[in-house]
Scaffold this active site. Structure first.
Site, PDB file in Angstrom:
ATOM      1  N   THR A 130       0.846  -1.188   0.000  1.00 33.09           N
ATOM      2  CA  THR A 130       0.000   0.000   0.000  1.00 33.09           C
ATOM      3  C   THR A 130       0.884   1.242   0.000  1.00 33.09           C
ATOM      4  O   THR A 130       2.075   1.173   0.334  1.00 33.09           O
ATOM      5  CB  THR A 130      -0.953   0.002   1.218  1.00 33.09           C
ATOM      6  OG1 THR A 130      -1.972   0.989   1.028  1.00 33.09           O
ATOM      7  CG2 THR A 130      -0.207   0.283   2.511  1.00 33.09           C
ATOM      8  N   THR A 131       0.316   2.347  -0.376  1.00 37.00           N
ATOM      9  CA  THR A 131       1.089   3.587  -0.510  1.00 37.00           C
ATOM     10  C   THR A 131       1.883   3.909   0.748  1.00 37.00           C
ATOM     11  O   THR A 131       3.070   4.238   0.694  1.00 37.00           O
ATOM     12  CB  THR A 131       0.148   4.754  -0.845  1.00 37.00           C
ATOM     13  OG1 THR A 131      -0.421   4.531  -2.138  1.00 37.00           O
ATOM     14  CG2 THR A 131       0.888   6.083  -0.827  1.00 37.00           C
ATOM     15  N   HIS A 165      19.781  32.074  39.140  1.00 35.99           N
ATOM     16  CA  HIS A 165      18.753  33.103  38.994  1.00 35.99           C
ATOM     17  C   HIS A 165      19.349  34.425  38.509  1.00 35.99           C
ATOM     18  O   HIS A 165      18.951  35.511  38.952  1.00 35.99           O
ATOM     19  CB  HIS A 165      17.994  33.309  40.308  1.00 35.99           C
ATOM     20  CG  HIS A 165      17.424  32.041  40.868  1.00 35.99           C
ATOM     21  ND1 HIS A 165      16.294  31.442  40.354  1.00 35.99           N
ATOM     22  CD2 HIS A 165      17.866  31.226  41.863  1.00 35.99           C
ATOM     23  CE1 HIS A 165      16.048  30.327  41.028  1.00 35.99           C
ATOM     24  NE2 HIS A 165      16.990  30.172  41.944  1.00 35.99           N
ATOM     25  N   LYS A 174      28.750  47.618  15.654  1.00 37.04           N
ATOM     26  CA  LYS A 174      28.110  46.434  16.227  1.00 37.04           C
ATOM     27  C   LYS A 174      28.758  45.121  15.773  1.00 37.04           C
ATOM     28  O   LYS A 174      28.978  44.899  14.587  1.00 37.04           O
ATOM     29  CB  LYS A 174      26.617  46.403  15.872  1.00 37.04           C
ATOM     30  CG  LYS A 174      25.793  47.529  16.448  1.00 37.04           C
ATOM     31  CD  LYS A 174      25.783  47.497  17.970  1.00 37.04           C
ATOM     32  CE  LYS A 174      25.009  46.327  18.531  1.00 37.04           C
ATOM     33  NZ  LYS A 174      23.576  46.370  18.206  1.00 37.04           N
ATOM     34  N   ARG A 175      29.034  44.280  16.759  1.00 37.62           N
ATOM     35  CA  ARG A 175      29.406  42.879  16.521  1.00 37.62           C
ATOM     36  C   ARG A 175      28.376  42.030  17.266  1.00 37.62           C
ATOM     37  O   ARG A 175      28.589  41.615  18.406  1.00 37.62           O
ATOM     38  CB  ARG A 175      30.818  42.580  17.024  1.00 37.62           C
ATOM     39  CG  ARG A 175      31.922  43.245  16.229  1.00 37.62           C
ATOM     40  CD  ARG A 175      33.290  42.692  16.658  1.00 37.62           C
ATOM     41  NE  ARG A 175      34.376  43.318  15.903  1.00 37.62           N
ATOM     42  CZ  ARG A 175      35.657  42.939  15.996  1.00 37.62           C
ATOM     43  NH1 ARG A 175      35.988  41.933  16.805  1.00 37.62           N
ATOM     44  NH2 ARG A 175      36.588  43.542  15.284  1.00 37.62           N
ATOM     45  N   ASN A 176      27.278  41.809  16.636  1.00 39.00           N
ATOM     46  CA  ASN A 176      26.163  41.126  17.290  1.00 39.00           C
ATOM     47  C   ASN A 176      26.408  39.612  17.392  1.00 39.00           C
ATOM     48  O   ASN A 176      27.045  39.024  16.526  1.00 39.00           O
ATOM     49  CB  ASN A 176      24.867  41.373  16.514  1.00 39.00           C
ATOM     50  CG  ASN A 176      24.440  42.823  16.552  1.00 39.00           C
ATOM     51  OD1 ASN A 176      24.833  43.555  17.454  1.00 39.00           O
ATOM     52  ND2 ASN A 176      23.647  43.237  15.585  1.00 39.00           N
ATOM     53  N   ARG A 225       6.795   6.135  16.928  1.00 39.27           N
ATOM     54  CA  ARG A 225       8.177   6.139  16.437  1.00 39.27           C
ATOM     55  C   ARG A 225       8.562   7.515  15.895  1.00 39.27           C
ATOM     56  O   ARG A 225       9.644   8.037  16.189  1.00 39.27           O
ATOM     57  CB  ARG A 225       8.339   5.089  15.336  1.00 39.27           C
ATOM     58  CG  ARG A 225       8.292   3.648  15.811  1.00 39.27           C
ATOM     59  CD  ARG A 225       8.463   2.702  14.633  1.00 39.27           C
ATOM     60  NE  ARG A 225       8.690   1.335  15.068  1.00 39.27           N
ATOM     61  CZ  ARG A 225       7.722   0.453  15.279  1.00 39.27           C
ATOM     62  NH1 ARG A 225       6.451   0.810  15.087  1.00 39.27           N
ATOM     63  NH2 ARG A 225       8.013  -0.771  15.688  1.00 39.27           N
ATOM     64  N   SER A 241      25.055  45.753  12.095  1.00 36.14           N
ATOM     65  CA  SER A 241      23.951  46.699  12.000  1.00 36.14           C
ATOM     66  C   SER A 241      24.090  47.541  10.738  1.00 36.14           C
ATOM     67  O   SER A 241      25.205  47.889  10.339  1.00 36.14           O
ATOM     68  CB  SER A 241      23.935  47.623  13.230  1.00 36.14           C
ATOM     69  OG  SER A 241      23.032  48.697  13.061  1.00 36.14           O
TER      70      SER A 241
END
Length: 471
Positions: free
Chosen positions: A123-124, A171, A300-302, A250, A294
Site C-alpha cells: 500500500t502507498t 537566577h 556592532k558585533r552582534n 516512532r 547593523s
C-alpha cells in the site's frame, strides 16, 4: 510606471519554487544545511521511493511472488533518469494521489509488461513510511556526526579551563565560584545523554513498513512476514512486529528527541551570548572582518550565531507539538495523522542540523577571556564567600545561627555598599571565631571551586570514551 508594476514585471520569469525559509536562496543556510537538504530533497525522495519499489520487487522475486523477468524490468526502470517527472506531476494532479502518479510513470518505463508487477500487494503508506524511515536514519547519522564534532571541541575547551575560576550564577545573580570547565562540562554531559537517546531511538525508529492496506499482509499470501524480513534487510532497516500505519509513536520519538537536542544547543548558545555581553566579557564568539552587525551602527558585533541557534531551538520545539497530534488517528489508516509528519519531520531535521552546524562553528572558534573571568569573580568575591563564611562560623555557632548572622551582614553590605569583610571585622563576637589567614582563603574565589576540576574530568572521561568508541 508604478513601483508595484515594475516589481511584478521583474519577477514574471521566476518559477516561484522557493517558498519555505529552509529553501531560501538568501537566508536558508541558517535554517537548514547541505546535509539536511540532501536528505529531504523533493526529487531525491522520488528516487528513494523508486529504490524501495525495486527492493520490494527483488524480495518478492526471491520468494517467487513475482516473475524473475519482472524483477529485472522493475529494477532497470526504477531510476530517475528513466522517469519523466513532469509526467509524474501531471499524474499527481490528475489522480489527486501522492504515489499513484509515480507508479504509473514507472510502469510505462518498465520494459514489456513487467510494470504490471510493481507495488505488488503493498500500500502507498508502506512505501512512504519506509522512505521516511530512511530519511530519519540518514538524519540520525548526520546528527550524530555533528554532535561528535561539537563534543570534540567542547572536550578541548573544558580540559583547558578545568581549573579556571569563574562566577557560578543562579537566577541570573552571583552564587558561588566554579571553574569555567565545569560550565562546559555541563554542556558535554547533556549532549552525551542525547547520544544515548539517539542510539536507543534508532532501534525503534529506523524500521520498515510493509503490511498492506489494513496491516494484515493479506496481499502477500502467506509469505508476508518472510517478505518483510527480506525487504527490510535489503534497505538496512529493522523489522517491526506489527504495522505502524496509525501507531506514530516512532515518528514522535524522532521529532521530540531532535527537539531536545536543539534545546540543549539553544542553552549552550544562549549562555555564550549572555556571558559574552560587554558587561561580562567572559567569552567572544568567532568573528571575521566584513561581518556586519547593523545597517546603521557600524560598531556592532552582534551575537548572530548564538541568536540563530536559539531561533532554531524554538522552531524545533514547535515541531514536537505538531508531531504529537499525529498520535491520534482513526482505525487502520488516517492521512490526517500521516501528513503532518511530512512537514514536521523535515523541519525539525533542518532546524536541528542547522543548530548543530552553527554551534560547531561557535565552540570551535570560541575565545575564553580568563582575565575577565578572574576580574568578574573578584568583583563579587564578597557575595561568592557567604556560604563558606557561614560554614566556618557554623562550626561554633551552628549552621542555622551562622546563616542568620551572615544574612544580616550580607544584606547590610548590599544596602550600604560597604564590603562584607569590613562589616564582619566590625563584629567582635564573630571576628574572634575565624582567624585572618582563614578569612583570606574564604574571600578568595579561586580557593572555593569545590570539586569543579574533578567533576569536569568525570564528564571528559565519558566524552572521550564515547568519542573513542566511534573510532
Amino acid at each position: 510606471m508604478s513601483v508595484t508594476h515594475r516589481l511584478v514585471h521583474s519577477v514574471d520569469s521566476c518559477a516561484h519554487e522557493r517558498g519555505h525559509i529552509t529553501d531560501s536562496r538568501f537566508y536558508g543556510n541558517r535554517y537548514a544545511t547541505s546535509g539536511s537538504r540532501r536528505i529531504y530533497c523533493d526529487v531525491c525522495r522520488k528516487q528513494r521511493w523508486l529504490d524501495i519499489e525495486a527492493a520490494l520487487a527483488q524480495a518478492q522475486g526471491e520468494l517467487g511472488m513475482i516473475p524473475a523477468r519482472a524483477v529485472a524490468g522493475i529494477v532497470s526502470a526504477a531510476r530517475l533518469e528513466c522517469i519523466d517527472l513532469d509526467a509524474v506531476q501531471a499524474e499527481i494532479d490528475r489522480s489527486g494521489h501522492s504515489l499513484v502518479g509515480l507508479l504509473r510513470v514507472l510502469q510505462v518505463a518498465c520494459p514489456d509488461d513487467t510494470g504490471e508487477y510493481i507495488h505488488f500487494g503493498a500500500t502507498t503508506q508502506d512505501i512512504q513510511d519506509t522512505g521516511q524511515a530512511l530519511e530519519m536514519r540518514d538524519t540520525l547519522d548526520e546528527l550524530t556526526r555533528e554532535i561528535a564534532a561539537i563534543l570534540a571541541s567542547l572536550v578541548e575547551l573544558a580540559e583547558q579551563h578545568a581549573g579556571t575560576v569563574a562566577v557560578g550564577r543562579t537566577h541570573a545573580r552571583a552564587a558561588l565560584p566554579m571553574s569555567f570547565g565545569l560550565k562546559v562540562a555541563s554542556w558535554i554531559d547533556e549532549l552525551l545523554r542525547h547520544t544515548e537517546r539517539l542510539a536507543t531511538a534508532r532501534s525503534r525508529v529506523v524500521v520498515a513498513q510493509l503490511f498492506g492496506g489494513a496491516g494484515t499482509m493479506a496481499g502477500f499470501g502467506g509469505g508476508g512476514v518472510v517478505l518483510l524480513e527480506r525487504f527490510a534487510a535489503r534497505l538496512g532497516l529493522a523489522v517491526p512486529t506489527l504495522g505502524w500505519h496509525v501507531a506514530r509513536d516512532r515518528v514522535v520519538e524522532f521529532v521530540t528527541t531532535l527537539a531536545m537536542v536543539s534545546g540543549t544547543l539553544g542553552r549552550v548558545a544562549d549562555e555564550i551570548r549572555t556571558i559574552g555581553r560587554p558587561e561580562f566579557g567572559e567569552v567572544t564568539e568567532p568573528w571575521r572582518y566584513g561581518k556586519v552587525g547593523s545597517s546603521t551602527m557600524p560598531h556592532k558585533r552582534n551575537p548572530e550565531r548564538c541568536e540563530q541557534v536559539v531561533v532554531m531551538a524554538k522552531l524545533a520545539a514547535a515541531q514536537a507539538g505538531i508531531a504529537f497530534t499525529a498520535m491520534v488517528g482513526d482505525h487502520e489508516r488516517d492521512a490526517r495523522a500521516l501528513r503532518v509528519e511530512w512537514a514536521c519531520v523535515p523541519d525539525v531535521s533542518h532546524y536541528t542540523l542547522a543548530a548543530c552546524e552553527i554551534v560547531r562553528e561557535l565552540v570551535t572558534g570560541l575565545t575564553v577571556h580568563e582575565d575577565r573571568l578572574r576580574v568578574n569573580a573578584q568583583e563579587v568575591a564578597d557575595q561568592l564567600a557567604t556560604e563558606r563564611l557561614m560554614l566556618a562560623l557554623g562550626r561554633q555557632l551552628g549552621k542555622q545561627t551562622a546563616h542568620e548572622r551572615v544574612y544580616e551582614l550580607s544584606q547590610t553590605a548590599h544596602d550600604t555598599g560597604r564590603p562584607l569583610r569590613h562589616l564582619f571585622d566590625d563584629c567582635a563576637d564573630l571576628r574572634d571565631l575565624v582567624d585572618e589567614r582563614e578569612l583570606d582563603v574564604i574571600f578568595d574565589p579561586s580557593q572555593y571551586l569545590g570539586a569543579s576540576t574533578d567533576l569536569t574530568h568525570r564528564a571528559l572521561a565519558e566524552a572521550r570514551k564515547w568519542l573513542g568508541a566511534r573510532g
